[in-house]
Design a protein around this motif. Structure first.
Motif, short mmCIF file in Angstrom:
data_model
loop_
_atom_site.label_atom_id
_atom_site.label_comp_id
_atom_site.label_asym_id
_atom_site.label_seq_id
_atom_site.Cartn_x
_atom_site.Cartn_y
_atom_site.Cartn_z
N ASP A 72 0.83 -1.20 0.00
CA ASP A 72 0.00 0.00 0.00
C ASP A 72 0.86 1.25 0.00
OD1 ASP A 72 -2.25 -1.56 -0.01
OD2 ASP A 72 -2.67 -1.34 2.13
N GLU A 73 1.95 1.22 0.80
CA GLU A 73 2.85 2.39 0.86
C GLU A 73 3.51 2.63 -0.49
OE1 GLU A 73 6.32 4.81 1.21
OE2 GLU A 73 6.36 2.68 0.68
N ALA A 74 3.86 1.52 -1.18
CA ALA A 74 4.54 1.64 -2.48
C ALA A 74 3.64 2.27 -3.54
CB ALA A 74 5.02 0.28 -2.94
N HIS A 75 2.33 2.21 -3.32
CA HIS A 75 1.38 2.81 -4.26
C HIS A 75 0.73 4.08 -3.68
CE1 HIS A 75 1.58 -1.34 -5.84
NE2 HIS A 75 1.29 -0.79 -7.00
N GLY A 76 1.21 4.53 -2.55
CA GLY A 76 0.54 5.61 -1.84
C GLY A 76 1.11 6.99 -2.07
N LEU A 77 0.71 7.90 -1.18
CA LEU A 77 1.05 9.31 -1.32
C LEU A 77 2.55 9.56 -1.21
CD1 LEU A 77 0.17 12.26 -1.59
CD2 LEU A 77 -0.17 12.31 0.90
#
Length: 223
Positions: free
Chosen positions: A143-148
């Motif tokens: 999720d972090e790798a695709h996040g803000l």
């Protein structure tokens, strides 16, 4: 493997890693006389693990796997488990976080002459990186790798390139602070790469099988 023996069959297995969506799965052909220890190696190669942790198979109330776990040895054959079509059993890898794989017997067929086994005939998506914290840790990192934060890092790189090229053909030398920030950004982006890729290659897996890579895991020492 005694390929000419009529008592040996081909098991078609569907293996899926539980707890993750989109599904990470493989469809494999293996000989019925394969030992569970060798099947462990097949699963490591097919799924993309590195064999650096303990493993265990679970069939009903009986467990087979790494002797360090105090379970039954994994020397018996797949056929000896008495499995039938559509039956399921489970494979666990890295018992600290317990990556759980469901293995379903899709079909049992007669072994054809010249058939190269084991073989991967289908699948999708790659396994998580080793030591990423199990399902919860992997999903958080993905999720972090695709996040803000990832989006902001891309913006930092775009701004950096814009500043360097803003004078047209005259490249401006970045200052020390800019270079330090860029290095941190690149480190974060490189750390995200394993959580962004979803490429699966059946060709690569089958080459590894032909090269006998799965047998290496049978004797790998776990530290």
């Amino acid at each position: 493997m005694l390929e000419g023996s009529p008592s040996i069959s081909v098991f078609q297995l569907k293996v899926r890693l539980l707890g993750i969506n989109p599904m990470i799965w493989r469809r494999l052909l293996v000989s019925s006389d394969i030992s569970l220890r060798e099947l462990h190696g097949v699963l490591q190669v097919a799924m993309g693990w590195e064999g650096i942790h303990l493993f265990m198979f679970d069939k009903g109330a009986v467990h087979y796997g790494s002797l360090e776990l105090g379970v039954m040895p994994a020397n018996l054959t797949l056929q000896s488990l008495g499995l039938r079509e559509n039956e399921k059993f489970h494979y666990f890898y890295d018992l600290n976080v317990s990556w759980q794989h469901e293995i379903r017997i899709e079909s049992v067929n007669v072994l054809g002459e010249g058939k190269a086994l084991p073989s991967c005939i289908g699948g999708a998506n790659i396994c998580p990186p080793e030591d990423c914290g199990g399902v919860e840790g992997y999903l958080a990192r993905r999720d972090e790798a695709h996040g803000l934060d990832a989006f902001m890092d891309m913006g930092t790189i775009a701004d950096f390139l814009h500043d360097i090229l803003e004078d047209g053909d005259k490249a401006r030398v970045p200052d020390e602070n800019q270079l330090e920030e860029l290095e941190l950004v690149m480190d974060r982006m490189n750390a995200r790469k394993p959580f962004l890729s979803d490429k699966f290659s059946r060709r690569v897996i089958n080459k590894a099988f032909r090269d006998g890579e799965h047998k290496r895991f049978m004797h790998l020492q776990i530290m």
